[in-house]
Scaffold this motif. Structure first.
Motif, short mmCIF file in Angstrom:
data_model
loop_
_atom_site.label_atom_id
_atom_site.label_comp_id
_atom_site.label_asym_id
_atom_site.label_seq_id
_atom_site.Cartn_x
_atom_site.Cartn_y
_atom_site.Cartn_z
N LYS A 13 0.82 -1.21 0.00
CA LYS A 13 0.00 0.00 0.00
C LYS A 13 0.86 1.26 0.00
CE LYS A 13 -0.49 0.08 5.04
NZ LYS A 13 -1.44 0.07 6.17
N VAL A 29 -2.82 1.40 -6.76
CA VAL A 29 -2.36 1.60 -5.39
C VAL A 29 -3.51 1.24 -4.46
CG1 VAL A 29 -3.10 4.02 -5.16
CG2 VAL A 29 -1.10 3.21 -3.89
N GLY A 30 -3.17 0.75 -3.29
CA GLY A 30 -4.20 0.39 -2.32
C GLY A 30 -3.77 -0.77 -1.46
N ASP A 31 -4.70 -1.23 -0.64
CA ASP A 31 -4.44 -2.34 0.27
C ASP A 31 -5.63 -3.31 0.24
OD1 ASP A 31 -3.31 -4.00 2.10
OD2 ASP A 31 -3.50 -2.66 3.81
N PRO A 32 -5.85 -3.99 -0.88
CA PRO A 32 -7.04 -4.83 -1.02
C PRO A 32 -7.07 -6.02 -0.08
CG PRO A 32 -5.54 -5.18 -2.86
CD PRO A 32 -5.01 -4.02 -2.08
N ASP A 35 -8.36 -3.82 3.59
CA ASP A 35 -9.65 -3.13 3.64
C ASP A 35 -10.40 -3.17 2.32
OD1 ASP A 35 -8.18 -1.36 2.09
OD2 ASP A 35 -7.90 0.07 3.70
N LYS A 37 -9.77 -1.71 -0.35
CA LYS A 37 -9.71 -0.47 -1.12
C LYS A 37 -8.60 -0.54 -2.17
CE LYS A 37 -11.60 2.43 2.55
NZ LYS A 37 -11.36 3.58 3.44
N MET A 38 -8.94 -0.10 -3.37
CA MET A 38 -8.00 -0.20 -4.47
C MET A 38 -8.30 0.90 -5.48
SD MET A 38 -5.54 -2.15 -5.59
CE MET A 38 -4.56 -2.04 -7.07
N VAL A 39 -7.27 1.61 -5.90
CA VAL A 39 -7.42 2.57 -6.98
C VAL A 39 -6.66 2.03 -8.18
CG1 VAL A 39 -6.97 4.93 -7.76
CG2 VAL A 39 -7.60 4.50 -5.37
N TYR A 40 -7.37 1.89 -9.29
CA TYR A 40 -6.74 1.38 -10.52
C TYR A 40 -7.03 2.38 -11.63
CZ TYR A 40 -5.62 -1.57 -14.51
OH TYR A 40 -5.07 -2.07 -15.67
N MET A 255 -11.27 -6.85 -5.16
CA MET A 255 -10.39 -6.49 -6.27
C MET A 255 -10.38 -7.59 -7.33
SD MET A 255 -6.27 -5.98 -6.21
CE MET A 255 -5.34 -5.72 -7.73
N TYR A 269 -0.93 -8.05 -5.90
CA TYR A 269 -1.52 -7.48 -4.69
C TYR A 269 -2.15 -8.51 -3.77
CZ TYR A 269 -0.94 -2.56 -5.89
OH TYR A 269 -0.40 -1.34 -6.14
#
Length: 273
Positions: A13, A29-32, A35, A37-40, A255, A269
């Motif tokens: 992350k 970027v993110g921590d799938p 939590d 959450k993921m930005v692609y 994700m 990830y």
């Protein structure tokens, strides 16, 4: 520039991921794993200028590239030369790579160690692209696009007692590989845009490796061209052919359910700790 492969998903992350492949680029970027959450962010590249020029321009346009990340993981789509770890010599790798795979005389030749498979992946990245990345990041981890998929499916290889062949479709290519006794037995990539070509390459490798049509297993992953036709025709020759469902493969992580995110990014990830 540090080119060692990045293998710790618990801290991913903190890193920006850049996927470079065949005049396409995407960012993540993110921590799938924690939590969900993921930005692609896919980035549309201009095919009339170089990848390096596109990358420079992206730093002025992309929201993620302007977010201040100091560390980056780069997945580079490049032909890979696999070397057994105990035979790898860093000083000989660039010359051996350029001798084995032509067309990379002006590229930077890098290496990425894969501990689990006792192999070192030697690959190339455009020199100008590498320079742009070094200008913008304090720490880089560059690895072949295939590496997260190899690592992920290596673990699947140990489920059951049957021999397995893996075929992964991506970026108008087909990557075919097999593991045996904890190491690579075979790994190669083919240009592949039609299901007829895929059928030929898979059966060719299957026969080359002496695999059993009745007992051994084929696993298909990625975006297959004309998937139903391919699966039906593979069934005429192989009794045990399976399609990997990415969502189920990664324990139904949110994700993993997203069709817009490539299988290799998911494997990076969502790697098991």
């Amino acid at each position: 520039m540090d080119t060692t492969a990045y293998n710790d998903p618990s801290n991913l992350k903190l890193w920006l991921t850049i996927r470079l492949s065949r005049n396409t680029m995407s960012l993540a970027v993110g921590d799938p794993m924690k939590d969900g959450k993921m930005v692609y962010e896919p980035y549309e590249m201009n095919g009339t200028v170089s990848v390096a020029a596109n990358l420079r321009e992206a730093f002025d346009k992309s929201e993620l590239l302007q977010s201040g990340y100091k560390n980056a993981v780069v997945l580079a789509d490049s032909p890979v030369m696999l070397v057994p770890k105990d035979e790898y010599k860093a000083e000989q790798a660039p010359e051996l790579y350029r001798y084995t795979i032509s067309g990379h005389d002006r590229d930077d030749v890098l290496s990425s160690e894969m501990t689990e498979t006792n192999a070192v992946a030697v690959f190339a990245i455009n020199h100008d692209v590498a320079n742009v990345l070094k200008e913008h990041f304090e720490l880089l981890r560059i690895m072949p696009l295939q590496q997260p998929v190899w690592t992920h499916l290596y673990h699947r290889n140990f489920t059951g007692d049957r021999q397995k062949l893996f075929a992964w479709f991506h970026d108008r290519q087909l990557s075919v590989f097999r593991f045996e006794r904890g190491r690579f037995r075979y790994a190669n990539s083919f240009e592949c845009t039609h299901a007829h070509d895929a059928l030929y390459y898979i059966l060719y490798v299957w026969k080359l490796l002496g695999m059993s049509n009745a007992d051994d297993e084929l696993y298909l992953a990625g975006n297959m061209p004309h998937a139903e036709w391919l699966k039906a025709n593979l069934g005429k020759f192989l009794q045990r052919s399976f399609t990997i469902n990415a969502a189920a493969d990664f324990n139904l992580n949110e994700m993993a359910k997203r069709a817009d995110i490539p299988y290799d990014v998911k494997a990076l990830y969502l790697k098991e700790k």
